[in-house]
Write an enzyme that holds these catalytic residues in place. Structure first.
Site, PDB file in Angstrom:
ATOM      1  N   ASP A 447       6.372   3.916   0.528  1.00  0.00           N
ATOM      2  CA  ASP A 447       5.401   4.704   1.293  1.00  0.00           C
ATOM      3  C   ASP A 447       6.062   5.942   1.904  1.00  0.00           C
ATOM      4  O   ASP A 447       7.311   6.048   1.973  1.00  0.00           O
ATOM      5  CB  ASP A 447       4.817   3.805   2.396  1.00  0.00           C
ATOM      6  CG  ASP A 447       3.381   4.150   2.749  1.00  0.00           C
ATOM      7  OD1 ASP A 447       2.956   5.277   2.456  1.00  0.00           O
ATOM      8  OD2 ASP A 447       2.700   3.279   3.339  1.00  0.00           O
ATOM      9  N   ASP A 513      -6.080   5.420   0.444  1.00  0.00           N
ATOM     10  CA  ASP A 513      -6.335   4.350   1.404  1.00  0.00           C
ATOM     11  C   ASP A 513      -7.822   4.039   1.488  1.00  0.00           C
ATOM     12  O   ASP A 513      -8.222   3.065   2.127  1.00  0.00           O
ATOM     13  CB  ASP A 513      -5.837   4.761   2.799  1.00  0.00           C
ATOM     14  CG  ASP A 513      -4.364   4.435   2.984  1.00  0.00           C
ATOM     15  OD1 ASP A 513      -3.788   3.758   2.115  1.00  0.00           O
ATOM     16  OD2 ASP A 513      -3.784   4.862   4.008  1.00  0.00           O
TER      17      ASP A 513
END
Ligand code: DGJ
Length: 718
Positions: A447, A513
């Site tokens: 990430d 997301d």
């Protein structure tokens, strides 16, 4: 020197990807690309186009026609934005490059050019890859004894005169890759990312085409910079020349200073031509697939939306058992497993297991996951550090900051580590490597959750851009080499770092997301212009959506996710048996889809239908005689019932059976209540229709509710 080189992949590729690139050397200066696009009907022999392309010298300018070369400069008459900027001391060097040496074979050329008085050498690499993508890369060498500062080196490729419409992308968190169109008028249209990653607002792909081009129609040419840092994509046109498509890195002043003999290399510029965007995406897919072993996407459970930071060994074990029972093949523990990470304000950088929540460490869960027959995955955010962490307390000088007086603005309470400092990279290699070995990690979700801003290295005293990204790639490459079989998923607050630099090393990307399927339809559609479906992480999440609050049926969430690399992001422990059974059913359906599309030798093609109705969307995955189509309705439509939808790319001479994918009853609850009769073909037998009708005319879709989607299968009848 040479007059003309005709590069082509025509002996290596499928028909639709046959590409020609013609490079010709004028009397003076640098070579010129005089044609690129569908393969020309010449067999490895010279094709001379220069005379047909060079315009006349006109008055009231410099005495040369503006005919941009491989690296246009003022010395050849280029009047657009500077494409190279180098200086010695404070002084800009105006370059007049001359071709010095050329090597080429059938599909690639290396062309060396020099400006001896400026002490600069530039080497151009041009490659027509088997995918049909043309890969351009330029390397600059300082031949002088004084330091040479490189501030800009961008690559371009010329466009046909009628490519007068531009398509690029924008977006933000939870809304990645929003298309934006513009007329390609004279001037410079650039989309720049200077936050250390391409970001959501990246151009992503700069497309130029004949006006009105879409997925299926128009001549299109596209460019993508395969780079995960500061980057620009642009299109530039002057009254004196046709347009150029281009891109490269955005460099900070002073970050690239070359001593004698040192080099700066641009990232690859990957350009494609196509009839419609379906034609360009096919080439990017072939290009990136060739960088990996065949990808057969495992069904993944990611714990983020299931538990967030609420880690607990007992319930995680239960989650793993339930996941395995449903058919999950990869179990990924997301953020929250390491020391002190009970929320997102602290602990990044302290990659030791949090014994408060994992009193036995992660070894038991990793072992259980493996015993259950699943791969074990773990989340890291290696480039980041929280101020409230042991790492930041021990090594404050490892944090990128504008100066010793102040830090940059925080982002999610975190800062960026200095990857130009070898100690930082070594530390991460050792720490991450130890976990991989001890836990048998099969997969890392990598990430990157903040902008890299005001980045100066305390180690070198220089601004940090190019080297940060180059060293990130080196770390990933090193970890993969040290741990064969390790897979890495690229994630950056969702899809903030989706580029073919990252994807050359990571076989999966977390697209967004936003797990709401209604939003996802378009996010996945446009992401797939570069990324093949099996590399696009697409998870079934809870409803109402944690991101938008929208309620959607499980069938819709599953149908949309089946068009990518399927996963689950949901606390399934809270579900009753019937809901679990339906998820299990979708997983087994996905395994059937996967077997047909990804397990054989050939690779499936993505096709988007250019729908006349903005309320609907239609995407297909085609392989041989079978294809799967996701038909979705994003909002209410002006058509009532919905009008016919087409399925491009089928054989017009063949006949196909069209029917709902799997049991039609799966979709029953998604039919609009005001549809009072049945759709004649929405049953197990379906309907047999010619490819010509499906491609050019279309068939009437099921009248579904706004915010829902169905899957349709199309199979050739022999
Ligand atoms: C951002 C990612 O996009 C999410 O999927 C999740 O991994 C969080 N970070 C964790 O902090």
């Amino acid at each position: 020197m040479f007059r003309s080189i005709h590069l082509t992949n025509q002996f290596e590729s499928a028909d639709s990807q046959l590409t020609s690139l013609v490079v010709e050397q004028p009397e003076h200066g640098l070579p010129i690309i005089t044609y690129w696009g569908p393969a020309l009907p010449y067999e490895r022999k010279e094709v001379e186009l220069l005379d047909s392309q060079v315009g006349q010298t006109m008055g009231a300018g410099v005495d040369a026609p503006e005919m941009p070369s491989l690296l246009p400069t003022q010395a050849e008459g280029w009047t657009g934005t500077p494409l190279i900027s180098v200086r010695r001391g404070a002084n800009t060097q105006f370059l007049q490059l001359q071709t010095a040496d050329v090597h080429h074979d059938a599909s690639g050329a290396q062309i060396i050019a020099r400006d001896a008085s400026a002490g600069v050498q530039v080497e151009f690499s041009l490659q027509v890859t088997p995918s049909g993508i043309i890969e351009l890369q330029t390397t600059l060498t300082n031949l002088g004894s004084e330091e040479l500062h490189v501030e800009r080196l961008w690559q371009t490729i010329p466009l046909p005169a009628d490519h007068l419409e531009l398509l690029s992308f924008s977006g933000h968190h939870n809304r990645e890759r929003t298309p934006q169109r513009a007329r390609f008028s004279e001037g410079l249209f650039a989309k720049e990312s200077c936050v250390g990653r391409p970001d959501f607002n990246s151009a992503f792909l700069m497309c130029a085409g004949t006006p009105g081009f879409d997925s299926e129609r128009g001549n299109v040419r596209t460019a993508h910079v395969a780079w995960s840092g500061n980057v620009t994509h642009f299109a530039v046109r002057t009254p004196y020349s046709h347009g150029l498509l281009g891109g490269g890195e955005l460099l900070y002043s002073g970050e690239v200073s070359l001593r004698e003999g040192e080099q700066y290399q641009t990232p690859p510029l990957l350009v494609a031509w196509g009839h419609g965007l379906n034609g360009t995406s096919q080439k990017y897919h072939a290009y990136i697939r060739a960088k990996h072993e065949r990808i057969v996407p495992p069904i993944t459970l990611n714990t983020w939306e299931a538990v967030y930071f609420d880690h607990n060994e007992t319930s995680m074990m239960e989650l793993a058992h339930t996941a395995a029972d449903l058919g999950v093949e990869r179990f990924v523990i997301d953020d929250g497993w390491f020391k002190g990470r009970r929320n997102d304000t602290k602990a990044l950088g302290d990659w030791q297991v949090d014994l408060d929540v994992w009193p036995n460490g992660l070894e038991p869960i990793a072992r259980t996951v493996h015993e259950l027959g699943m791969e074990f995955g773990l989340w890291f955010e290696p480039e980041m550090v929280s101020l409230d962490s042991d790492l930041a307390r021990e090594h404050p000088d490892w944090i990128l900051r504008p100066n010793t007086e102040r830090l940059p603005l925080p982002g999610r309470s975190q800062y960026v580590l200095d990857f130009t400092n070898p100690d930082v990279v070594e530390h991460l290699f050792t720490q991450i490597g130890a976990h991989i070995r001890e836990l048998g990690i099969d997969y890392i979700k990598w990430d990157h959750n903040r902008f890299v801003t005001e980045a100066v290295s305390a180690y070198s005293g220089k601004p940090v851009g190019h080297a940060q990204t180059a060293n990130l790639y080196a770390l990933i490459d090193r970890l993969r080499a040290a741990h064969p079989g390790l897979d890495i998923e690229a994630c950056s607050s969702g899809g903030g770092r989706v580029d073919l630099g990252m994807l050359s090393r990571c076989p999966r990307v977390w697209v967004s997301d936003c797990t709401d399927p209604v939003e996802r339809v378009n996010i996945q559609k446009y992401t797939s212009l570069l990324v093949p479906p099996e590399m696009m992480g697409a998870h079934i999440a809870e409803s109402p959506s944690h991101v938008t609050g929208r309620t959607t049926p499980l069938t819709t969430r599953a149908a949309v996710a089946c068009m990518g690399s399927l996963g689950l992001e949901w606390n399934i422990l809270a579900l009753e048996a019937p809901a679990r059974a339906r998820i299990k059913q979708w997983f087994s359906l996905y395994k059937q889809i996967r077997e047909r599309l990804y397990e054989g030798e050939a690779a499936c093609a993505t096709a988007h239908t250019a729908t006349s109705d903005p309320a609907v969307s239609m995407t297909g995955l085609r392989l041989g005689d079978w294809s799967l189509w996701c038909f979705s309705m994003l909002q209410t439509s002006e058509h009532y019932p919905l009008s016919a939808v087409r399925m491009p790319g089928l054989d017009p001479q063949a006949k196909y059976r069209v029917r709902p994918f799997a049991d039609p009853a799966l979709y029953a609850k998604q039919v609009l209540p005001s549809a009072h009769s049945n759709l004649a073909w929405w049953n197990e037998d379906g309907v047999v229709v010619s490819g010509r009708v499906l491609t050019d005319w279309g068939i009437r879709p099921l009248q579904i509710m706004p915010g829902t989607a169905v899957l349709i299968e199309v199979e050739r009848v022999r």
